[in-house]
Motif scaffolding. Structure first.
Motif, PDB file in Angstrom:
ATOM      1  N   PHE A   1     -46.693 -27.055  24.930  1.00 43.76           N
ATOM      2  CA  PHE A   1     -46.873 -27.859  23.729  1.00 43.76           C
ATOM      3  C   PHE A   1     -46.858 -26.906  22.541  1.00 43.76           C
ATOM      4  N   TRP A   2     -46.372 -27.389  21.411  1.00 48.53           N
ATOM      5  CA  TRP A   2     -46.292 -26.601  20.191  1.00 48.53           C
ATOM      6  C   TRP A   2     -47.186 -27.256  19.153  1.00 48.53           C
ATOM      7  N   ARG A   3     -48.206 -26.522  18.700  1.00 49.06           N
ATOM      8  CA  ARG A   3     -49.125 -27.076  17.707  1.00 49.06           C
ATOM      9  C   ARG A   3     -49.534 -25.981  16.732  1.00 49.06           C
ATOM     10  N   ASP A   4     -49.450 -26.298  15.459  1.00 41.26           N
ATOM     11  CA  ASP A   4     -49.901 -25.391  14.393  1.00 41.26           C
ATOM     12  C   ASP A   4     -49.317 -23.988  14.545  1.00 41.26           C
ATOM     13  N   GLY A   5     -48.020 -23.917  14.848  1.00 42.79           N
ATOM     14  CA  GLY A   5     -47.349 -22.631  14.946  1.00 42.79           C
ATOM     15  C   GLY A   5     -47.692 -21.827  16.180  1.00 42.79           C
ATOM     16  N   GLU A   6     -48.215 -22.499  17.192  1.00 40.23           N
ATOM     17  CA  GLU A   6     -48.648 -21.787  18.393  1.00 40.23           C
ATOM     18  C   GLU A   6     -48.254 -22.567  19.648  1.00 40.23           C
TER      19      GLU A   6
END
Length: 180
Positions: A154-159
């Protein structure tokens, strides 16, 4: 003479009518967002998440009894409420570098096909919920040691949060072979 009893059905209709007259405008349909949940943890620089269904319990490191003639990444056996739980160091297994024990270290307990196992990780960041649009087919930059256990990310807040399967780990013959 007593008043006649009202018809129960008519009484319910009357209550419903009065409720609807005084009801505040509520949405007729609530949209439920499709959410995937897991337990977030850290292994080195990697932010990972184990599927919630694969984690039975999160424990502080219990007192451990060393087991002779086992590989270095086998921390030992712990008695957790009367059940014997082998404690295995994930970093030690994957990279042959033992986890430095610190106050934030935790054990993720899993039970897969009757194999009750505790996996030592550097830190647990709690329950993580991801929306479907955060799912990505791109796996975070990981090395070959971790790749067999990664399902998706998963990709969230640049991470990136890589989904790490504890069940795949337990199925691995090398993980199950703890004797020297």
């Amino acid at each position: 003479m007593a008043a006649p009893h009202p018809d129960p059905y008519a009484l319910l209709q009357s209550i419903e009518r009065r409720c609807l007259e005084h009801a505040v405008g509520l949405p007729m349909q609530v949209e439920v967002e499709d959410v995937w949940s897991g337990v977030g943890f850290r292994l080195g620089r990697h932010r990972l998440v184990a599927p919630l269904a694969e984690v039975v319990e999160i424990l502080e490191i219990p007192p451990v009894t060393k087991v002779p003639m086992t590989k270095p990444w086998v921390k030992g056996i712990a008695n957790v409420r009367g059940n014997l739980l082998p404690i295995l160091d994930l970093n030690g297994f994957l990279y042959e570098a033992p986890t430095t024990i610190a106050p934030q270290c935790r054990v993720l307990a899993t039970n897969y096909k009757g194999v009750f196992t505790g996996v030592l990780v550097e830190e647990v960041s709690g329950l993580r919920h991801f929306r479907e649009e955060e799912r990505t087919s791109v796996l975070p930059s990981i090395d070959e040691a971790m790749r067999p256990f990664m399902k998706r990310a998963f990709w969230r807040d640049g991470e990136y949060w890589g989904v790490f399967s504890l069940h795949r780990l337990v199925e691995t013959p090398a993980f199950m072979q703890v004797a020297i």
